[in-house]
Design a protein around this motif. Structure first.
Motif, mmCIF file in Angstrom:
data_model
loop_
_atom_site.group_PDB
_atom_site.id
_atom_site.type_symbol
_atom_site.label_atom_id
_atom_site.label_comp_id
_atom_site.label_asym_id
_atom_site.label_seq_id
_atom_site.Cartn_x
_atom_site.Cartn_y
_atom_site.Cartn_z
ATOM 1 N N GLY A 248 10.515 -49.720 28.804
ATOM 2 C CA GLY A 248 9.339 -49.761 29.681
ATOM 3 C C GLY A 248 8.069 -49.304 28.984
ATOM 4 N N SER A 249 7.209 -48.703 29.765
ATOM 5 C CA SER A 249 5.866 -48.370 29.319
ATOM 6 C C SER A 249 5.852 -47.470 28.096
ATOM 7 C CB SER A 249 5.123 -47.671 30.460
ATOM 8 O OG SER A 249 3.990 -47.001 29.964
ATOM 9 N N SER A 250 5.037 -47.869 27.128
ATOM 10 C CA SER A 250 4.880 -47.040 25.939
ATOM 11 C C SER A 250 4.064 -45.801 26.271
ATOM 12 C CB SER A 250 4.160 -47.833 24.852
ATOM 13 O OG SER A 250 2.881 -48.229 25.287
ATOM 14 N N LYS A 251 3.399 -45.839 27.416
ATOM 15 C CA LYS A 251 2.505 -44.745 27.745
ATOM 16 C C LYS A 251 3.261 -43.552 28.324
ATOM 17 C CE LYS A 251 -1.931 -43.971 30.021
ATOM 18 N NZ LYS A 251 -2.994 -44.600 30.782
ATOM 19 N N HIS A 252 4.256 -43.821 29.143
ATOM 20 C CA HIS A 252 4.870 -42.725 29.882
ATOM 21 C C HIS A 252 6.326 -42.458 29.533
ATOM 22 C CE1 HIS A 252 1.273 -42.467 32.233
ATOM 23 N NE2 HIS A 252 1.350 -43.747 32.545
ATOM 24 N N SER A 253 6.954 -43.351 28.745
ATOM 25 C CA SER A 253 8.353 -43.120 28.431
ATOM 26 C C SER A 253 8.479 -41.972 27.441
ATOM 27 C CB SER A 253 8.980 -44.384 27.836
ATOM 28 O OG SER A 253 8.352 -44.712 26.630
ATOM 29 N N SER A 254 9.612 -41.283 27.467
ATOM 30 C CA SER A 254 9.931 -40.232 26.517
ATOM 31 C C SER A 254 9.129 -38.964 26.797
ATOM 32 C CB SER A 254 9.647 -40.720 25.100
ATOM 33 O OG SER A 254 10.435 -40.056 24.176
ATOM 34 N N SER A 255 9.566 -37.868 26.181
ATOM 35 C CA SER A 255 8.859 -36.600 26.371
ATOM 36 C C SER A 255 7.606 -36.579 25.518
ATOM 37 C CB SER A 255 9.771 -35.435 25.962
ATOM 38 O OG SER A 255 9.931 -35.436 24.555
ATOM 39 N N ASP A 256 6.690 -35.642 25.795
ATOM 40 C CA ASP A 256 5.436 -35.595 25.057
ATOM 41 C C ASP A 256 5.653 -35.332 23.566
ATOM 42 O OD1 ASP A 256 3.892 -36.196 27.187
ATOM 43 O OD2 ASP A 256 3.348 -34.146 27.691
ATOM 44 N N VAL A 257 6.698 -34.566 23.241
ATOM 45 C CA VAL A 257 6.961 -34.268 21.834
ATOM 46 C C VAL A 257 7.454 -35.526 21.114
ATOM 47 C CG1 VAL A 257 8.300 -32.855 20.243
ATOM 48 C CG2 VAL A 257 7.436 -31.840 22.333
ATOM 49 N N ASP A 258 8.236 -36.361 21.802
ATOM 50 C CA ASP A 258 8.717 -37.618 21.215
ATOM 51 C C ASP A 258 7.633 -38.695 21.241
ATOM 52 O OD1 ASP A 258 11.223 -36.671 20.665
ATOM 53 O OD2 ASP A 258 12.061 -37.284 22.594
ATOM 54 N N ASN A 259 6.765 -38.631 22.241
ATOM 55 C CA ASN A 259 5.731 -39.646 22.424
ATOM 56 C C ASN A 259 4.622 -39.431 21.385
ATOM 57 O OD1 ASN A 259 3.539 -41.171 23.238
ATOM 58 N ND2 ASN A 259 3.869 -40.814 25.417
ATOM 59 N N CYS A 260 4.591 -40.286 20.362
ATOM 60 C CA CYS A 260 3.661 -40.052 19.249
ATOM 61 C C CYS A 260 2.204 -40.307 19.629
ATOM 62 C CB CYS A 260 4.053 -40.877 18.027
ATOM 63 S SG CYS A 260 3.984 -42.658 18.281
ATOM 64 N N PHE A 261 1.956 -40.809 20.833
ATOM 65 C CA PHE A 261 0.576 -40.983 21.295
ATOM 66 C C PHE A 261 -0.002 -39.679 21.848
ATOM 67 C CE2 PHE A 261 2.079 -45.497 22.564
ATOM 68 C CZ PHE A 261 1.916 -45.946 21.262
ATOM 69 N N SER A 262 0.854 -38.775 22.256
ATOM 70 C CA SER A 262 0.439 -37.564 22.972
ATOM 71 C C SER A 262 -0.217 -36.540 22.046
ATOM 72 C CB SER A 262 1.660 -36.930 23.641
ATOM 73 O OG SER A 262 1.367 -35.630 24.097
ATOM 74 N N LEU A 263 -1.199 -35.832 22.577
ATOM 75 C CA LEU A 263 -1.837 -34.753 21.824
ATOM 76 C C LEU A 263 -0.834 -33.648 21.504
ATOM 77 C CD1 LEU A 263 -4.332 -33.455 20.596
ATOM 78 C CD2 LEU A 263 -5.011 -32.676 22.867
ATOM 79 N N ASP A 264 0.274 -33.576 22.262
ATOM 80 C CA ASP A 264 1.290 -32.551 22.024
ATOM 81 C C ASP A 264 2.285 -32.948 20.939
ATOM 82 O OD1 ASP A 264 0.301 -30.811 24.075
ATOM 83 O OD2 ASP A 264 1.140 -32.208 25.547
ATOM 84 N N HIS A 265 2.174 -34.167 20.424
ATOM 85 C CA HIS A 265 3.046 -34.597 19.333
ATOM 86 C C HIS A 265 2.623 -33.865 18.050
ATOM 87 C CE1 HIS A 265 4.590 -37.305 16.148
ATOM 88 N NE2 HIS A 265 5.556 -37.551 17.021
ATOM 89 N N PRO A 266 3.586 -33.501 17.189
ATOM 90 C CA PRO A 266 3.255 -32.754 15.968
ATOM 91 C C PRO A 266 2.140 -33.380 15.124
ATOM 92 C CG PRO A 266 5.638 -32.826 16.248
ATOM 93 C CD PRO A 266 5.053 -33.671 17.339
ATOM 94 N N PHE A 267 2.111 -34.725 15.012
ATOM 95 C CA PHE A 267 1.069 -35.365 14.203
ATOM 96 C C PHE A 267 -0.320 -35.064 14.741
ATOM 97 C CE2 PHE A 267 -1.808 -39.102 14.026
ATOM 98 C CZ PHE A 267 -2.190 -38.994 12.694
#
Length: 327
Positions: A248-267
């Protein structure tokens, strides 16, 4: 590399020795210790025509100086809530690395709305990611592998692409023009996944207009592309939207740490932390967005945009006639 290519690099190198000192300084930020590989990128982008490649690189260096690109990593987008809004609406991130060591950048094309800030902030954010990639990530990988690592791969998620995306074409054109003229040949391959009909229809009419070199770089994969991508990267490096079919949606799937778009992602935490740290070393931080001048697009690229717009409008008219309304 053939003898002609070697000769072209030598000619361009001699021409670059004659440029003014400010351009030479900026060029050091661009090549990061790999001038030959950098010259080759500009030569490839201009079909190995030395004079055209020279003009391209000089124009790019002047653009960098005029728009203070060399200090863009000292200009945090503040407050952090504004930056978070940008990350939520300009979906891009580093998901991992290929087996050959190239960075994997994921881009949520279909769900990027670009509606939470001015165009200047989105362009600034995009350039900061480019510069962080080129000045921090790629040199680190080059050192790690003991060879030049100067490019990346991109995985484009088309989930959610709608006819309303036509309103974002100006923004996307600005960003792609900045990339084409100032960061040429930085992407080895574009993998396109989760493709809806609207993309397939546009791709059919756009593909013939592309240069052969560009066509070879674009690979449209079936479904989420997981099986194909696992041939070049480990599961841990797959973007979250490629990890399972029907995710499904690339925007909301997965947790924030896994979601590489999120500001909470390590990158993104590392990137934003780096920019804030660099800013703290400056006595005067310029607040507000960086107003970057967007170069004029290549006429061929402008033609491609016109074709996309026409195709979107045609589909909108067809959709309106069959459904009684437009998307």
């Amino acid at each position: 590399m053939g003898a002609d290519s070697e000769d072209a690099v030598k000619q361009l190198s001699l021409l670059m020795e004659q440029v003014e000192t400010p351009l030479k300084r900026s060029f050091q930020n661009v090549h990061q210790g790999y001038p030959k590989e950098t010259l080759m990128r500009f030569l490839k982008a201009r079909e190995w025509n030395v004079s055209k490649a020279h003009k391209m690189i000089v124009d790019s260096l002047n653009w960098r100086i005029q728009n203070e690109i060399d200090s863009v990593l000292e200009r945090p987008i503040v407050p952090v809530d504004l930056y978070r809004s940008i990350r939520d609406s300009q979906l891009v991130g580093l998901s991992g690395y290929t087996k050959e060591g190239l960075p994997v950048f994921a881009i949520g094309v279909g769900h990027s709305t670009y509606d939470k800030a001015s165009v200047h902030y989105y362009v600034q954010s995009h350039i900061q990611i480019n510069e962080y990639r080129d000045r921090i990530i790629l040199p680190r990988l080059s050192q790690q592998f003991g060879r030049p690592v100067t490019s990346c791969v991109k995985v484009l998620d088309m989930t959610g692409l709608k006819l309303s995306a036509l309103s974002q074409i100006k923004m996307l054109t600005s960003i792609s023009t900045v990339d084409d003229l100032n960061y040429p040949e930085k992407t080895e391959t574009y993998y396109v996944v989760n493709v809806p009909y609207i993309f397939s229809a546009c791709w059919k009419v756009v593909k013939p207009l592309l240069q052969e070199r560009t066509k070879k770089k674009v690979k449209v994969l079936s479904g989420c592309g997981r099986d194909e991508l696992l041939k070049i990267m480990d599961y841990s490096s797959l973007p979250h939207f490629c990890r399972r079919e029907g995710s499904g949606s690339s925007k909301h799937s997965s947790s924030d740490v896994d979601n590489c778009f999120s500001l909470d992602h390590p990158f993104h935490k590392e990137l934003y932390g780096h920019i804030k740290e660099q800013a703290s070393h400056r006595e005067l931080i310029k607040m507000g967005s960086l107003h970057v001048s967007i170069p004029e697009p290549d006429p061929n690229d402008a033609k491609i945009v016109e074709v996309i717009q026409a195709e979107f409008q045609k589909m909108g008219e067809q959709d309106g006639s069959t459904n009684g309304h437009k998307d």
